[in-house]
Enzyme design. Structure first.
Site, PDB file in Angstrom:
ATOM      1  N   HIS A   1       0.843  -1.185   0.000  1.00  0.00           N
ATOM      2  CA  HIS A   1       0.000   0.000   0.000  1.00  0.00           C
ATOM      3  C   HIS A   1       0.879   1.235   0.000  1.00  0.00           C
ATOM      4  O   HIS A   1       2.053   1.176   0.367  1.00  0.00           O
ATOM      5  CB  HIS A   1      -0.860   0.048   1.271  1.00  0.00           C
ATOM      6  CG  HIS A   1      -1.882  -1.033   1.321  1.00  0.00           C
ATOM      7  ND1 HIS A   1      -3.059  -0.976   0.624  1.00  0.00           N
ATOM      8  CD2 HIS A   1      -1.900  -2.220   1.977  1.00  0.00           C
ATOM      9  CE1 HIS A   1      -3.763  -2.064   0.848  1.00  0.00           C
ATOM     10  NE2 HIS A   1      -3.086  -2.843   1.669  1.00  0.00           N
TER      11      HIS A   1
ATOM     12  N   CYS B   1      -0.566   2.325  -4.233  1.00  0.00           N
ATOM     13  CA  CYS B   1      -1.423   3.446  -4.592  1.00  0.00           C
ATOM     14  C   CYS B   1      -0.567   4.708  -4.642  1.00  0.00           C
ATOM     15  O   CYS B   1       0.351   4.875  -3.842  1.00  0.00           O
ATOM     16  CB  CYS B   1      -2.528   3.625  -3.559  1.00  0.00           C
ATOM     17  SG  CYS B   1      -3.750   2.316  -3.630  1.00  0.00           S
TER      18      CYS B   1
END
Ligand SMILES: *[C@@H]1O[C@H](CO)[C@@H](O)[C@H](O)[C@H]1NC(C)=O
Ligand SMILES: *[C@@H]1O[C@H](CO)[C@@H](O)[C@H](O)[C@H]1NC(C)=O
Ligand SMILES: *[C@@H]1O[C@H](CO)[C@@H](O)[C@H](O)[C@H]1NC(C)=O
Ligand SMILES: *[C@@H]1O[C@H](CO)[C@@H](O)[C@H](O)[C@H]1NC(C)=O
Length: 470
Positions: A147, A188
């Site tokens: 992430h 991301c």
């Protein structure tokens, strides 16, 4: 043979034209899964698949360095104990965990270890384990999967800021630990992590997304089926799967640029973005994973495209998993529990939203009349320039905000799969100091205060729930 000759001619060319030749035997790879928890199955599956590719293509084990929490294969939620899959399949599905040698596990998976591995530092942190011993004749491949948010990437118990990744790459450059470095980053907003990579750095970075959007999980529910069983988590990530299933096709003459072009096409939910030095992208990608012209007739891909379902924005995967488990649960206790879990995930998202709303509201209190402040801070996507400010605020979220209790997702203080997207709001605050009529110290107090309030609300709620149960 043709390939070998072309390689030889290529080296002859390189050594004539550009100074020091790179050595084909001197290729290294550093593979890192930054997450933990069964909800992030896909990251460690990606990294073990990358390991299998590097190994199969001929990088020797002592040149391969792997960091991964290693809590997936033997996780109690895993329907195939001791095995990990990176692609749905029948009886012939490939277990990518078999032979995947992980050097740094559990609490060793930190930004500090990552930095020391990359810069070749042997000390108490790396603890006698492998670090890069590459030099100016080496090719180095780095693959990081986890992430992230604007300016940050995750590790199991802390985050790494773009300021520190930039410093690490600068150190590698100063210490001449590579001739060419290829960096594939899946997270991301990963396009925010290489803002100033120079076109002469001999570093080429490819990111799963630009700096302002999510990256995507792949082979998610309901496509997560192996040998007739649901794995209960996404098996891979779209960008990672795209380059690795391309690499699995064993195409020795494919260049880096060609691979990136194919991967960009297949990764069509986000914008694959490239940074840095393109001077070596016309080399075969095989120079980085050492694919040799050996007989691959037995292993040439059996890959057929699967339906395009099962692609989920990384930020929404915990919610999607909870929804899916609820749909699939049998009536009774299992359904009740799944419902409770789903409600909790939704509630936690609301709390995260509330926290960052409170921060922007407060930051706007002294703003210029015509600035349209909260709406601006919450919607625009400013570029990160003030690193010190952003790092300070992001670190308060990490250190002072309590994590949720999220079952199978992992949290780094106030950061989690969902809330990482609000890193952009902190960037907007830092870049709007003039209009907000406040400085970094004021912002720090605001973020710290918002954490204190959110923590108090969380504790009060937990107490109320306990009382209910008694
Ligand atoms: C598994 O692979 C073998 C050998 O390629 C093949 O004969 C067999 O049909 C495959 N099994 C399934 C279930 O696809
Ligand atoms: C993305 O690619 C897949 C096939 O690879 C295609 O089915 C899908 O329509 C594409 N999506 C978009 C948004 O272009
Ligand atoms: C403030 O921003 C919002 C959303 O960007 C917009 O809809 C609204 O019209 C703006 N208001 C003013 C006064 O500019
Ligand atoms: C990149 O350069 C800009 C402009 O010099 C600077 O503001 C920014 O902080 C730099 N970013 C990093 C990560 O070094």
């Amino acid at each position: 043979m043709a390939f070998l000759w072309i390689t030889v001619l290529f080296w002859a060319y390189v050594s004539r034209c550009c100074g020091q030749p790179l050595s084909p035997e001197n290729t290294w790879a550093v593979l890192v899964a930054g997450s933990s928890g069964y909800g992030n199955y896909r990251h460690q599956a990606d990294i073990c698949h990358a390991y299998q590719i590097m190994k199969k293509h001929g990088i020797s084990e002592d040149h391969l360095i792997v960091m991964a929490t290693d809590d997936i294969a033997h996780n109690s939620l895993n329907p195939f104990p001791g095995q990990v899959f990176n692609r749905p399949g029948n009886q012939n599905a490939t277990d990518v965990y078999a032979g995947c040698k992980i050097d740094y596990k559990g609490h060793e998976v930190t930004p500090d270890t990552f930095t020391k591995v990359l810069t070749g530092v042997q000390d108490g942190t790396t603890n006698g384990k492998k670090v890069l011993k590459s030099d100016s004749t080496s090719r180095v491949f780095v693959n990081f999967v986890d992430h992230g948010g604007v300016g940050i990437i995750g590790f199991p118990s802390t985050t790494m800021h773009v300021a520190d990744l930039t410093k690490t790459l600068d150190t590698m450059q100063q210490k001449k630990t590579y001739g060419e470095l290829l960096f594939y980053l899946e997270a991301c907003e990963s396009g925010s992590m290489f803002p100033n990579l120079s076109s002469t750095s001999k570093i080429y970075a490819v990111t799963a997304a630009n700096g302002k959007e999510s990256s995507w999980g792949y082979y998610c529910m309901p496509q997560d089926v192996v040998k007739g069983k649901h794995i209960g988590s996404c098996l891979g990530d779209l960008f990672s799967i795209s380059w690795m299933e391309d690499a699995d096709l064993n195409q020795p003459m494919e260049t880096i640029a060609q691979q990136v072009e194919k991967v960009t096409k297949r990764t069509n939910k986000s914008h694959v973005t490239t940074f840095g030095d393109t001077s070596f992208t016309n080399e075969p990608i095989a120079h980085f994973d050492e694919l040799k012209m050996i007989d691959h007739s037995g292993v040439v891909s059996e890959i057929e495209p699967l339906p395009e379902d099962g692609i989920i924005s990384a930020q929404d995967i915990p919610l999607a998993m909870a929804q899916y488990k609820y749909l699939m649960a049998s009536p009774g206790l299992e359904k009740d529990f799944a419902k409770w879990h789903l409600e909790t995930v939704k509630e936690n998202r609301k709390e995260d939203h509330g926290l960052f709303h409170a921060i922007t509201d407060k930051a706007c209190e002294k703003s210029d009349q015509n600035f349209n402040c909260t709406s601006k801070l919450q919607t625009i996507q400013m570029d990160l320039k003030d690193l010190l400010c952003h790092k300070a605020l992001a670190s308060i979220i990490e250190k002072e905000c309590l994590p949720h209790n999220h079952g199978d997702d992992y949290q780094v203080g106030g950061w989690n799969a969902f809330s990482w997207k609000f890193s952009q709001w902190l960037v907007n605050i830092c870049e709007s100091q003039d209009s907000l009529n406040a400085d970094v110290d004021a912002f720090k107090r605001i973020v710290s205060g918002a954490c204190t309030d959110a923590n108090a609300a969380k504790m009060a709620k937990a107490r109320a729930e306990t009382v209910q149960f008694i």
